[in-house]
Design an enzyme around this catalytic site. Structure first.
Site, PDB file in Angstrom:
ATOM      1  N   SER A 147       0.849  -1.194   0.000  1.00  0.00           N
ATOM      2  CA  SER A 147       0.000   0.000   0.000  1.00  0.00           C
ATOM      3  C   SER A 147       0.876   1.233   0.000  1.00  0.00           C
ATOM      4  O   SER A 147       1.978   1.228   0.560  1.00  0.00           O
ATOM      5  CB  SER A 147      -0.886   0.017   1.249  1.00  0.00           C
ATOM      6  OG  SER A 147      -1.545   1.268   1.393  1.00  0.00           O
ATOM      7  N   TYR A 181      -2.423  -1.036  10.054  1.00  0.00           N
ATOM      8  CA  TYR A 181      -2.408  -1.352   8.619  1.00  0.00           C
ATOM      9  C   TYR A 181      -1.147  -0.788   7.971  1.00  0.00           C
ATOM     10  O   TYR A 181      -0.484  -1.474   7.178  1.00  0.00           O
ATOM     11  CB  TYR A 181      -3.652  -0.758   7.957  1.00  0.00           C
ATOM     12  CG  TYR A 181      -3.762  -1.058   6.481  1.00  0.00           C
ATOM     13  CD1 TYR A 181      -4.154  -2.319   6.038  1.00  0.00           C
ATOM     14  CD2 TYR A 181      -3.496  -0.075   5.531  1.00  0.00           C
ATOM     15  CE1 TYR A 181      -4.269  -2.594   4.679  1.00  0.00           C
ATOM     16  CE2 TYR A 181      -3.612  -0.346   4.173  1.00  0.00           C
ATOM     17  CZ  TYR A 181      -3.997  -1.603   3.758  1.00  0.00           C
ATOM     18  OH  TYR A 181      -4.097  -1.864   2.419  1.00  0.00           O
TER      19      TYR A 181
END
Length: 246
Positions: free
Chosen positions: A144, A158
């Site tokens: 990401s 995350y």
């Protein structure tokens, strides 16, 4: 559908391939001539719909139910893909989860679950696949753009799991370089998937390109990394986010 003797198709396995970026990867890999196995956790209807879609387009796909939080399921998925299609050339590790919460509210269960799937599951998927990959094989992880220079409140867990994947890829790439196996990490920005449902307009307004990405655009980069022109690239994290973190 099994690959018959003499069939020159390469074989790919996509962890987390039933929807979103994973499904786009399955479709693009199949379009480029791969027989594709993919894992899913829930929604067998969506998984079978994807298998049918690939078949209608002339490809071969196999859906495997496997939870990337379960080490035994990861190993079994690799063995099933290899047994069904007769080998393995490319592994794409897309399985991941997002649980939002500020540092004072994240539970131990949520922390452990994200670490188990987003970090440990990635490592174990690669580890299980390595004995079956030929020299010159391909490994692609999905990270990401939050792993570098960006983030937002509530995403600390995350974010660090995706940063861990970026670091992991560098070390594994060096381990496998003598065999010519490339290991690269794709870092998408906001993409039009279930994970961003309800936030698409807001994310588009913040994007320099005034839109979010399409899963097919990420699938295109994955296919390139799995192809013959990407053999000299390894250990890299490629950010594809419409200029979000320039």
């Amino acid at each position: 559908m099994n690959v018959q003797a003499g069939d020159a198709r390469k074989v790919a396995l996509v962890f987390g391939g039933s929807r979103g970026i994973g499904a786009a990867a399955v479709e693009r890999l199949a379009r480029e001539g791969h027989a594709v196995a993919f894992t899913y956790v829930s929604r067998p209807d969506a998984a079978e719909a994807l298998v049918s879609k690939v078949a209608v387009a002339g490809g071969a796909a196999l859906a495997i139910q496997a939870d990337s939080a379960d080490p035994a399921a990861i190993r079994a998925a690799v063995e099933q893909a290899v047994a069904h299609f007769g080998g393995l050339d490319t592994v794409v590790v897309n399985a991941g989860i997002l649980r939002l919460g500020s540092v004072d509210t994240v539970s131990l269960e949520e922390l452990d679950q994200m670490i188990a799937i987003n970090i440990r599951g990635v490592y174990l998927a690669i580890q299980a696949a390595i004995p079956h990959l030929p020299d010159g094989g391909r490994i692609v992880t999905i990270g990401s753009n939050t792993a570098v220079r960006t983030g937002h409140p509530g995403s600390s867990v995350y974010q660090f799991t995706k940063a861990a994947v970026a670091a992991m890829v560098k070390g594994i790439a060096l381990d496998l370089a003598p065999r010519g196996i490339s290991v690269n990490n794709v870092q998408p920005g906001p993409i039009d998937t279930d994970m961003n449902a309800g936030a698409i307009e807001m994310l588009a307004e913040k994007s320099p390109m005034r839109r979010v990405g399409r899963p097919a655009e990420i699938g295109g980069l994955i296919v390139w990394l799995a192809g013959p022109d990407a053999g000299y690239m390894t250990g890299e994290s490629l950010t594809i986010d419409g200029g979000w973190v320039l």
